[in-house]
Each structure stands twice: as C-alpha cells, then as structure tokens.
Design a protein around this motif. Structure first.
Motif, PDB file in Angstrom:
ATOM      1  N   ASP A   1      47.098  43.691  41.390  1.00  0.00           N
ATOM      2  CA  ASP A   1      47.174  42.388  42.042  1.00  0.00           C
ATOM      3  C   ASP A   1      48.316  41.550  41.488  1.00  0.00           C
ATOM      4  O   ASP A   1      48.864  40.687  42.194  1.00  0.00           O
ATOM      5  CB  ASP A   1      45.852  41.632  41.865  1.00  0.00           C
ATOM      6  N   ALA A   2      48.682  41.796  40.237  1.00  0.00           N
ATOM      7  CA  ALA A   2      49.763  41.021  39.614  1.00  0.00           C
ATOM      8  C   ALA A   2      51.152  41.479  40.054  1.00  0.00           C
ATOM      9  O   ALA A   2      52.138  40.765  39.836  1.00  0.00           O
ATOM     10  CB  ALA A   2      49.634  41.117  38.093  1.00  0.00           C
ATOM     11  N   VAL A   3      51.239  42.653  40.664  1.00  0.00           N
ATOM     12  CA  VAL A   3      52.528  43.142  41.163  1.00  0.00           C
ATOM     13  C   VAL A   3      52.881  42.384  42.436  1.00  0.00           C
ATOM     14  O   VAL A   3      52.052  42.266  43.339  1.00  0.00           O
ATOM     15  CB  VAL A   3      52.464  44.659  41.446  1.00  0.00           C
ATOM     16  N   PRO A   4      54.101  41.869  42.541  1.00  0.00           N
ATOM     17  CA  PRO A   4      54.470  41.129  43.756  1.00  0.00           C
ATOM     18  C   PRO A   4      54.528  42.025  44.984  1.00  0.00           C
ATOM     19  O   PRO A   4      54.607  43.254  44.875  1.00  0.00           O
ATOM     20  CB  PRO A   4      55.846  40.557  43.422  1.00  0.00           C
ATOM     21  N   ALA A   5      54.482  41.408  46.140  1.00  0.00           N
ATOM     22  CA  ALA A   5      54.573  42.140  47.396  1.00  0.00           C
ATOM     23  C   ALA A   5      55.964  42.743  47.549  1.00  0.00           C
ATOM     24  O   ALA A   5      56.947  42.261  46.964  1.00  0.00           O
ATOM     25  CB  ALA A   5      54.275  41.218  48.569  1.00  0.00           C
ATOM     26  N   ALA A   6      56.048  43.801  48.342  1.00  0.00           N
ATOM     27  CA  ALA A   6      57.336  44.455  48.590  1.00  0.00           C
ATOM     28  C   ALA A   6      58.329  43.498  49.225  1.00  0.00           C
ATOM     29  O   ALA A   6      59.549  43.636  49.044  1.00  0.00           O
ATOM     30  CB  ALA A   6      57.128  45.678  49.472  1.00  0.00           C
ATOM     31  N   THR A   7      57.844  42.519  49.963  1.00  0.00           N
ATOM     32  CA  THR A   7      58.728  41.547  50.596  1.00  0.00           C
ATOM     33  C   THR A   7      59.303  40.550  49.599  1.00  0.00           C
ATOM     34  O   THR A   7      60.262  39.832  49.908  1.00  0.00           O
ATOM     35  CB  THR A   7      57.955  40.777  51.684  1.00  0.00           C
ATOM     36  N   GLN A   8      58.728  40.517  48.395  1.00  0.00           N
ATOM     37  CA  GLN A   8      59.173  39.563  47.382  1.00  0.00           C
ATOM     38  C   GLN A   8      59.989  40.206  46.269  1.00  0.00           C
ATOM     39  O   GLN A   8      60.712  39.508  45.548  1.00  0.00           O
ATOM     40  CB  GLN A   8      57.961  38.856  46.776  1.00  0.00           C
ATOM     41  N   SER A   9      59.866  41.512  46.095  1.00  0.00           N
ATOM     42  CA  SER A   9      60.567  42.189  45.004  1.00  0.00           C
ATOM     43  C   SER A   9      60.821  43.647  45.357  1.00  0.00           C
ATOM     44  O   SER A   9      59.955  44.311  45.929  1.00  0.00           O
ATOM     45  CB  SER A   9      59.743  42.123  43.711  1.00  0.00           C
ATOM     46  N   GLY A  10      62.012  44.130  45.001  1.00  0.00           N
ATOM     47  CA  GLY A  10      62.326  45.543  45.169  1.00  0.00           C
ATOM     48  C   GLY A  10      62.347  46.278  43.854  1.00  0.00           C
ATOM     49  O   GLY A  10      62.615  47.488  43.813  1.00  0.00           O
ATOM     50  N   SER A  11      62.063  45.574  42.762  1.00  0.00           N
ATOM     51  CA  SER A  11      62.083  46.180  41.436  1.00  0.00           C
ATOM     52  C   SER A  11      60.832  47.005  41.206  1.00  0.00           C
ATOM     53  O   SER A  11      59.754  46.666  41.676  1.00  0.00           O
ATOM     54  CB  SER A  11      62.183  45.090  40.362  1.00  0.00           C
ATOM     55  N   ARG A  12      60.998  48.100  40.441  1.00  0.00           N
ATOM     56  CA  ARG A  12      59.845  48.933  40.115  1.00  0.00           C
ATOM     57  C   ARG A  12      59.057  48.309  38.974  1.00  0.00           C
ATOM     58  O   ARG A  12      59.614  47.872  37.961  1.00  0.00           O
ATOM     59  CB  ARG A  12      60.306  50.350  39.753  1.00  0.00           C
ATOM     60  N   HIS A  13      57.751  48.269  39.132  1.00  0.00           N
ATOM     61  CA  HIS A  13      56.855  47.731  38.127  1.00  0.00           C
ATOM     62  C   HIS A  13      56.064  48.885  37.511  1.00  0.00           C
ATOM     63  O   HIS A  13      55.546  49.741  38.226  1.00  0.00           O
ATOM     64  CB  HIS A  13      55.905  46.707  38.748  1.00  0.00           C
ATOM     65  N   TYR A  14      55.965  48.887  36.176  1.00  0.00           N
ATOM     66  CA  TYR A  14      55.321  49.978  35.447  1.00  0.00           C
ATOM     67  C   TYR A  14      53.975  49.508  34.899  1.00  0.00           C
ATOM     68  O   TYR A  14      53.898  48.494  34.200  1.00  0.00           O
ATOM     69  CB  TYR A  14      56.225  50.445  34.305  1.00  0.00           C
ATOM     70  N   ILE A  15      52.932  50.256  35.231  1.00  0.00           N
ATOM     71  CA  ILE A  15      51.582  49.921  34.767  1.00  0.00           C
ATOM     72  C   ILE A  15      51.082  51.052  33.874  1.00  0.00           C
ATOM     73  O   ILE A  15      50.816  52.162  34.335  1.00  0.00           O
ATOM     74  CB  ILE A  15      50.619  49.715  35.945  1.00  0.00           C
ATOM     75  N   LEU A  16      50.962  50.777  32.589  1.00  0.00           N
ATOM     76  CA  LEU A  16      50.409  51.727  31.622  1.00  0.00           C
ATOM     77  C   LEU A  16      48.909  51.521  31.544  1.00  0.00           C
ATOM     78  O   LEU A  16      48.430  50.395  31.346  1.00  0.00           O
ATOM     79  CB  LEU A  16      51.036  51.504  30.246  1.00  0.00           C
ATOM     80  N   VAL A  17      48.148  52.606  31.715  1.00  0.00           N
ATOM     81  CA  VAL A  17      46.701  52.543  31.581  1.00  0.00           C
ATOM     82  C   VAL A  17      46.310  53.260  30.295  1.00  0.00           C
ATOM     83  O   VAL A  17      46.585  54.456  30.128  1.00  0.00           O
ATOM     84  CB  VAL A  17      45.991  53.186  32.784  1.00  0.00           C
ATOM     85  N   LYS A  18      45.694  52.537  29.390  1.00  0.00           N
ATOM     86  CA  LYS A  18      45.281  53.128  28.122  1.00  0.00           C
ATOM     87  C   LYS A  18      44.077  54.041  28.333  1.00  0.00           C
ATOM     88  O   LYS A  18      43.341  53.910  29.312  1.00  0.00           O
ATOM     89  CB  LYS A  18      44.963  52.033  27.111  1.00  0.00           C
ATOM     90  N   PRO A  19      43.854  54.994  27.415  1.00  0.00           N
ATOM     91  CA  PRO A  19      42.756  55.949  27.578  1.00  0.00           C
ATOM     92  C   PRO A  19      41.415  55.262  27.804  1.00  0.00           C
ATOM     93  O   PRO A  19      41.110  54.230  27.198  1.00  0.00           O
ATOM     94  CB  PRO A  19      42.780  56.726  26.265  1.00  0.00           C
ATOM     95  N   GLY A  20      40.634  55.859  28.701  1.00  0.00           N
ATOM     96  CA  GLY A  20      39.312  55.331  28.991  1.00  0.00           C
ATOM     97  C   GLY A  20      38.899  55.666  30.407  1.00  0.00           C
ATOM     98  O   GLY A  20      39.668  56.222  31.186  1.00  0.00           O
ATOM     99  N   SER A  21      37.657  55.331  30.718  1.00  0.00           N
ATOM    100  CA  SER A  21      37.129  55.518  32.063  1.00  0.00           C
ATOM    101  C   SER A  21      36.989  54.154  32.710  1.00  0.00           C
ATOM    102  O   SER A  21      36.314  53.261  32.170  1.00  0.00           O
ATOM    103  CB  SER A  21      35.774  56.228  32.003  1.00  0.00           C
ATOM    104  N   TYR A  22      37.624  53.982  33.861  1.00  0.00           N
ATOM    105  CA  TYR A  22      37.644  52.703  34.560  1.00  0.00           C
ATOM    106  C   TYR A  22      36.867  52.853  35.861  1.00  0.00           C
ATOM    107  O   TYR A  22      37.364  53.469  36.819  1.00  0.00           O
ATOM    108  CB  TYR A  22      39.085  52.262  34.814  1.00  0.00           C
ATOM    109  N   ARG A  23      35.645  52.333  35.885  1.00  0.00           N
ATOM    110  CA  ARG A  23      34.821  52.451  37.091  1.00  0.00           C
ATOM    111  C   ARG A  23      35.101  51.240  37.974  1.00  0.00           C
ATOM    112  O   ARG A  23      34.622  50.130  37.731  1.00  0.00           O
ATOM    113  CB  ARG A  23      33.338  52.546  36.738  1.00  0.00           C
TER     114      ARG A  23
END
Length: 418
Positions: free
Chosen positions: A116-138
């Motif tokens: 949700d924090a990543v901007p819309a494609a119409t607002q940014s063309g930059s690549r955003h990187y999301i690192l997910v730390k180890p764990g189970s995310y339900r």
C-alpha cells in the motif's frame, strides 16, 4: 514409444538439474539439457503429438513473450515489444525501500501494508524494493496498479511464507470483499478468483526467494475432511497466486496449494498478459496451473500431490484457457514434472483445456471462438506418474481431446519409466 530407464537417466538428470540450480544459460548447459531431453524421445502419435525441430523453432521462450496487449478482431493487434524477462538480480545488492517484519523491526508488519505504501504506476516509474524478513505471514494480498515492485526474501524461499486459506465455496457475507484485487462483493462465497492468497494486478512486478501458499485443503486426506462448501467435485478451488499484470517475473518462488494453485489470467478475454517463472516450484493436484494468460515456466519443478484426492483418482495438472486468437498460451521448457510417493504410475494427465465460460446449454463450444488452450511441454523430464499413451484428456466442458481440435504438444521430452 521409447522410455529411458531410471539408472541410465540419473546422470543426465543430475547434470541438467545442477546446471539449472547454479544459473545455467550458457551454451554448454543448454547442450547438456538438450542431450538429456533427447535421450527419451517419444514417438509422435494421434494421442501424443510431437513437434518437429522445424515446428519447435516457432515455439521458443522469445516467441511466447514477444507480444502482449489487445488481440483485436483476429489476433493481429498485439503490441510486439520483444520483451526479454530480466534476471531479478542478486538480492544482497538490493537496497530495500520497505522492510516487512512481523516482529516490528521493519517499516511494516504486513506485506499488504508495504504494498500500500508503494505509489501508483501513474505517480512513479521507479522500482520499489520490498524485503520480507523470515516468517509466516497469514494475510490476503493484492498489488494493483502499482509502480514496479521487487518483492524478495534474503535467503531460501521456504523462509518467507505468505499464506491464506480461502476457497471457492467458502461462505462470506454479501458486501464483504474477497481478495481486494477481485473483491466479489455481490457474491455470498469467495469464488475461485476471490480465494487467491496473493494477487498481482500490477505490471513489471518481480518476486524472488518467497513462498506463496493456500492451505485451505490442508486437512483433507484422500477425499475426507473437506471444509463446509467444498467437496470432491466442487467448491475446493483455492488459489495461492493469481496474476493479471504484464511482464511479471518470478524467480526461485514456491507456489503451494491443491486445486487451482496458480492462476495466470488477463484483464479480459481480448487481452494478452505475460508471466515468466524461472527456477521456481509449483505444486498441487487438479488444474493447478491454469488460465488464459501467456506463461513460460523455465527450469521449474511442477509437482503433483496425491494426498487430497481418493487413492488412484486420475486428474489433469495443467488447464490453459488461451484465446483461439492467441498463438501462445503456456510453455514448459527445461522443467521437470514430479509426483509424491503416493501417486500411482501412469495415473495423471499432463493437462486438459479449460473451456472457460462454455456450457452445454446457454454457451456451447464454438471452434475458433471459444477458448482453446495452447500448451507445449518441451525439453523437459516427465515423471512416471504421467499417462504414457494419452497424456492429454477431455476439456472441462467434456469436449473430447484430439490433435486436430486442441493445441497441445510435446517436443523432445525425457520420459521416466515406472
């Protein structure tokens, strides 16, 4: 039909798999794979058509991924951009834009919050990187219309698990959304699309080193133990990953489920979207890779699970619903088709056509108009669980399979003997 005995094949398989695991791609590694695949050549028959070398030259990774967009009236309106899927890259070199950690040590505690924090494609063309730390995310996840995203774990794919447990026949209140990418608000059940644990409706999305799962049917054993609204014939579809964006790349990603694990779709029947899976793993039982999108599986493992269905029940693993105007549906290349120990030899079909939207009363099948899935398995290793004489079976609308009426074929696969 010629089968390669297991001992004779072992060295070739090991060499090919080792090369795939360490990157492959070199001229030498491709030669090894070609040698392994050619060793168990299957004769072309009416029930098991094989492409010639000349025909296979028209069905390569590059050909499948070269075009997308609107099909138009005759399929000639596609935009040919020659897209070549990039390597996702070495994760240790990434600088995360956001960090997901359940313990609060990152920028977000849930993956959805980070998306949700990543901007819309119409607002940014930059690549955003999301690192997910180890764990189970339900959680139920939707990425729609976002700027380019790379979602990744820092280690083994099994260390990061994004999982939910919704399924087609599961009841929900009318007005309550299912997956936000396919909310199904007016429905009293989740439906197949609404059951997705993770839905990617954004273009240029990349994922690496993560597991995406749907565990709705985890407690069903050989046909016993279905949750309310599901049984052996309906309601049990439970999607782990659903894609609708274009130019998607999944590398070292695990997709876990049972029926309908991986749904590769498009915005509508007149649109072509592309997804590329490299060195990834998909498991399930019925139609567990399906949809009308164009999808390439390169150096992947496709694993059949026997645990949910009654012992010995025959089914099909792949179910494309490609538009008849789209020449390229699903391609499996340099991949392996395996099964768990409970699967009987020769009991499982490689695939069947999903005649999406077709029914015998109000919308009968019309050649050239109705969906006619396109599927090629080439230069791959087929386990002994695959039906050896007739690996393709009747469509979901009970349309009999035939080499003339379907677009399924093989090329230079290695077939394991029972």
């Amino acid at each position: 039909m010629h089968f390669l005995p297991r001992p004779a094949l072992a060295a070739a398989v090991a060499a090919a798999c080792a090369l795939a695991a360490c990157g492959g791609g070199s001229e030498n590694s491709e030669t090894v794979r070609e040698t392994a695949a050619a060793a168990g050549v299957v004769d072309s028959t009416a029930t098991r058509p094989q492409l010639s070398l000349a025909e296979a030259a028209h069905y390569t990774v590059g050909r499948y991924l070269a075009q997308a967009g609107s099909l138009g009236l005759d399929g000639s309106s596609l935009t040919v951009d020659g897209w070549t899927p990039p390597q996702v890259g070495e994760v240790e070199r990434f600088t995360p834009t956001f960090v997901v950690a359940a313990d609060g040590s990152g920028t977000h505690t849930t993956l959805q919050a980070a998306l949700d924090a990543v901007p819309a494609a119409t607002q940014s063309g930059s690549r955003h990187y999301i690192l997910v730390k180890p764990g189970s995310y339900r959680e139920v996840v939707c990425a729609s219309g976002k700027a380019p995203i790379t979602l990744y774990g820092a280690g083994d794919a099994a260390e990061v698990v994004v999982v939910a447990g919704h399924y087609n026949g599961e009841a929900k209140a009318v007005g309550t959304p299912a997956n936000p990418c396919n909310p199904s608000v007016t429905s009293a059940t989740y439906g197949t699309s609404g059951s997705a644990s993770v839905a990617i409706y954004s273009d240029d999305f990349h994922a690496k080193n993560v597991t995406i799962a749907n565990d709705a049917m985890k407690n069903v054993v050989h046909g016993v133990g279905y949750p309310a609204g599901a049984n052996g014939s309906s309601g049990a579809q439970a999607v782990a990953l659903m894609t609708q964006g274009d130019r998607l790349v999944f590398e070292n990603v695990r997709v876990l489920g049972h029926q309908d694990s991986l749904y590769v779709k498009t915005a509508n029947t007149a649109t072509v979207s592309r997804a590329y899976f490299r060195k990834s793993y998909v498991e399930g039982d019925v139609d567990f890779i399906f949809g009308r999108g164009t999808a390439v599986f390169d150096r992947c493992e496709i694993r059949y699970l026997s645990t949910r269905l009654p012992v010995g029940q025959s089914t099909a693993m792949l179910a494309p619903s490609t538009s008849p105007l789209n020449r390229y549906g699903m391609l499996f290349i340099h991949s392996s088709f395996s099964a768990d120990e409970g699967t009987l030899p020769g009991s499982i079909h490689l695939g069947r056509a999903w005649d999406e939207g077709v029914n015998s009363t109000t919308n009968p099948y019309v050649p050239g108009v109705s969906p006619n899935g396109q599927l090629l398995v080439r230069n791959s290793i087929l386990g002994a669980h695959i039906q050896p004489v007739a690996p393709w079976t009747a469509s979901t609308s009970r349309r009999p399979w035939s080499a003339e009426g379907n677009r399924f074929a093989e090329h230079r696969n290695t077939v394991l003997a029972p």
